[in-house]
Design an enzyme around this catalytic site. Structure first.
Site, PDB file in Angstrom:
ATOM      1  N   GLN A 188       0.637  -0.931  -0.050  1.00 15.68           N
ATOM      2  CA  GLN A 188      -0.017  -0.103   0.146  1.00 15.68           C
ATOM      3  C   GLN A 188       0.714   0.993  -0.176  1.00 15.68           C
ATOM      4  OE1 GLN A 188      -2.862   1.504   0.400  1.00 15.68           O
ATOM      5  NE2 GLN A 188      -2.142   3.434   1.269  1.00 15.68           N
ATOM      6  N   THR A 189       0.350   2.138  -0.824  1.00 19.02           N
ATOM      7  CA  THR A 189       1.258   3.544  -0.790  1.00 19.02           C
ATOM      8  C   THR A 189       0.579   4.671  -1.113  1.00 19.02           C
ATOM      9  OG1 THR A 189       3.578   4.451  -1.511  1.00 19.02           O
ATOM     10  CG2 THR A 189       2.267   3.093  -2.888  1.00 19.02           C
ATOM     11  N   ARG A 190       0.645   5.925  -0.660  1.00 26.05           N
ATOM     12  CA  ARG A 190       0.022   6.977  -1.190  1.00 26.05           C
ATOM     13  C   ARG A 190       1.321   8.066  -1.308  1.00 26.05           C
ATOM     14  NH1 ARG A 190      -0.654   7.645   4.852  1.00 26.05           N
ATOM     15  NH2 ARG A 190       0.059   9.837   5.210  1.00 26.05           N
ATOM     16  N   HIS A 194      10.712   6.029  -3.508  1.00 25.08           N
ATOM     17  CA  HIS A 194      12.228   6.352  -3.258  1.00 25.08           C
ATOM     18  C   HIS A 194      12.779   5.166  -2.976  1.00 25.08           C
ATOM     19  CE1 HIS A 194      10.948  10.571  -4.099  1.00 25.08           C
ATOM     20  NE2 HIS A 194      10.437  10.538  -3.174  1.00 25.08           N
ATOM     21  N   HIS A 197      11.645   2.557   0.069  1.00 22.28           N
ATOM     22  CA  HIS A 197      10.398   1.567  -0.228  1.00 22.28           C
ATOM     23  C   HIS A 197      10.796   0.858  -1.076  1.00 22.28           C
ATOM     24  CE1 HIS A 197       8.248   4.875   2.226  1.00 22.28           C
ATOM     25  NE2 HIS A 197       8.067   3.630   2.863  1.00 22.28           N
ATOM     26  N   ARG A 283       6.737   1.584   9.116  1.00 21.20           N
ATOM     27  CA  ARG A 283       6.326   2.462  10.490  1.00 21.20           C
ATOM     28  C   ARG A 283       5.532   3.443  10.195  1.00 21.20           C
ATOM     29  NH1 ARG A 283      12.061   3.259  13.487  1.00 21.20           N
ATOM     30  NH2 ARG A 283      11.687   5.449  12.700  1.00 21.20           N
ATOM     31  N   HIS A 285       2.398   3.298   9.721  1.00 21.41           N
ATOM     32  CA  HIS A 285       1.547   3.119   8.407  1.00 21.41           C
ATOM     33  C   HIS A 285       0.076   3.565   8.599  1.00 21.41           C
ATOM     34  CE1 HIS A 285      -0.120   0.232   5.003  1.00 21.41           C
ATOM     35  NE2 HIS A 285      -1.149   0.600   5.490  1.00 21.41           N
TER      36      HIS A 285
END
Ligand SMILES: [Zn+2]
Length: 378
Positions: A188-190, A194, A197, A283, A285
C-alpha cells in the site's frame, strides 16, 4: 458470488468474493436519491467488486458497534473500520438510489435500518483521538447525523481515474493465478516510491512469488503528492528497476482515512480480497501528524490470533543507503553510525525538487526525481 479462480491463492476474507454489481432496476428514477461523499463513493465501488468482502452493503448497527468495540463484525470475523453511509433522515421507502454530486446514479440500497451514532465515540475508537485537526476525524465530524444500512446493488461503476490500472479483486486474482503465483505480497502506498520503499518491496519479494504495488488513488490530503504524478513515478520506477514478470501495478480505489493502526488492519484485509497472502506494514502505516506511535500499526496485528486474519503482515523498519555497507540497509541490519546513512527529510526532498535539483541517487532514482521535478514546475 464469483468462484475463486486461483485455487492456490489465499481465500477472500470470509471465504467468498462478494459481487454486488447488478442490472439497473426498473423504476430506479422514481426512488428517493441520496448523494454520496467521495469517501462513500470509494467505499461503494469497493463493495461492488468484493474489495470489502464479506460486506455486501453499508454496515448495520450490530456490525458497527461490534467493529468499534472489538475490531470484529457481528459474526466474529475481523474488521477494523466502519463502512457506513451517513444520511440526514430515515428514508420513506424501503429502497433508495445512490448518486454522486452531479446526480449520476450508481446503485440501489435495500434499506435495513437507519440508526444514530456518536461521532466522538467513533472518532476515539477508529482514530484514537477526538481532535478535529485530524483529517479523518474532521471528515467524520462533518458527516450527516444518521447511518443508513443495507445491501447495495451497483449498476453503474465509478469511472476509474486510471482505467488501465483499474483491476477488481477477481481480476488481480486471475492475473496472479495465470502467472502461477501462490504467495503474493501487497504494498500500500500514497507516496512516490523512493529507494527506501523500493528496497523493502524487493526484500519482501525475495520471499514470495509476486508483488502487487497497490497505490491508493481515492481521496488523500491536499498536501499529499497527487495520484497522477505518483502513477507516473511508479511507471518509470517499474520500467527501470523491477522485473515485469514478478510485479503487478494496480490502483486501490479506497479513500485514505488516516486511521493509522486500524487502517493498517483494514488495508491488509482488503488486499487479502485482491489475492495477497502477505502485506507490507512499515512504520506509522496510514498515520498522520503524531497521532500514532511509530510501531502502533505493527503492534495492533498482535490483537488477532494468527489464523484470524490469514493474510501475513511483514513488518519493516525505515531503510536507507549506508555508505559503509555499500547497500540499502536498516537499523536492523546495519551496525554503522547514522553519519554513514543517506537520509533526507521530506522537507529537504521537497526543497530540492522545488529547486529543480535531483536528490542523491542513493535516495531517489533519477527517473522518479525527474517526474517529481516536472510536476513541481507545472
Ligand atoms: Zn552500514
Amino acid at each position: 458470488m464469483i468462484a475463486d479462480i486461483g485455487t492456490r491463492l489465499i481465500a477472500p476474507h470470509g471465504g467468498e468474493l462478494v459481487d454486488r454489481s447488478g442490472d439497473r432496476p426498473a423504476k430506479v428514477d422514481s426512488l428517493e436519491v441520496l448523494t454520496l461523499t467521495s469517501r462513500e463513493l470509494s467505499d461503494l465501488d469497493m463493495l461492488a467488486c468484493g474489495g470489502l468482502s464479506p460486506l455486501e452493503g453499508f454496515m448495520g448497527r450490530d456490525d458497527y458497534e461490534s467493529v468499534l468495540e472489538t475490531m470484529r463484525l457481528g459474526s466474529g470475523l475481523p474488521w477494523a473500520l466502519p463502512v457506513c453511509l451517513a444520511v440526514d433522515a430515515a428514508p420513506a421507502g424501503d429502497r433508495v438510489a445512490l448518486a454522486d454530486e452531479s446526480g449520476r446514479l450508481y446503485a440501489v440500497v435495500e434499506v435495513d435500518e437507519t440508526y444514530e451514532y456518536d461521532k466522538e465515540r467513533e472518532a476515539q475508537q477508529s482514530f484514537r483521538t477526538t481532535d478535529d485537526a485530524h483529517p479523518g476525524v474532521a471528515r467524520l465530524y462533518e458527516q450527516k447525523p444518521l447511518y443508513l444500512a443495507g445491501r447495495v446493488t451497483v449498476f453503474e461503476r465509478a469511472t476509474p481515474t486510471f482505467p488501465e490500472l483499474a483491476k477488481d479483486p477477481a481480476e488481480t486474482r486471475a492475473e496472479f493465478a495465470e502467472r502461477g503465483w501462490r504467495r503474493v505480497v501487497g504494498f500500500q502506498t500514497r507516496n512516490p516510491i523512493h529507494r527506501a520503499h523500493e528496497y523493502l518491496t524487493k526484500v519482501a519479494l525475495e520471499t514470495v512469488d509476486g508483488l502487487l504495488i497497490h497505490p491508493l488513488v481515492g481521496d488523500t490530503k491536499s498536501d499529499d503528492v497527487p495520484a497522477a504524478t505518483r502513477v507516473e513515478c511508479y511507471r518509470v520506477l517499474l520500467d527501470g528497476y523491477y522485473p515485469g514478470d514478478r510485479v503487478v501495478l494496480s490502483a486501490f480505489p479506497a479513500a485514505m482515512r488516516y486511521a493509522g493502526p486500524r487502517e493498517a488492519i483494514w488495508h491488509a484485509i482488503c488486499r487479502k480480497n485482491y489475492g495477497c497472502s502477505h502485506f507490507i506494514v512499515g512504520r506509522d502505516h496510514a498515520g498522520v501528524g503524531d497521532y500514532y506511535g511509530t510501531y502502533d500499526a505493527q503492534l495492533i496485528f498482535d490483537e488477532f490470533e494468527p489464523h484470524e486474519l490469514d493474510i501475513e503482515p511483514m513488518f519493516f523498519e525505515h531503510s536507507f543507503w549506508c555508505r559503509t555497507c555499500g547497500s540499502m540497509a536498516s537499523a536492523k541490519t546495519c551496525p554503522h553510525d547514522s553519519a554513514q546513512h543517506v537520509f533526507l527529510s521530506g522537507t529537504k526532498v521537497r526543497e530540492l525538487l522545488g529547486a529543480g535539483e535531483l536528490p542523491p541517487e542513493e535516495f531517489s532514482r533519477p527517473e522518479v526525481a525527474a517526474v517529481l521535478i516536472e510536476a513541481y514546475r507545472s
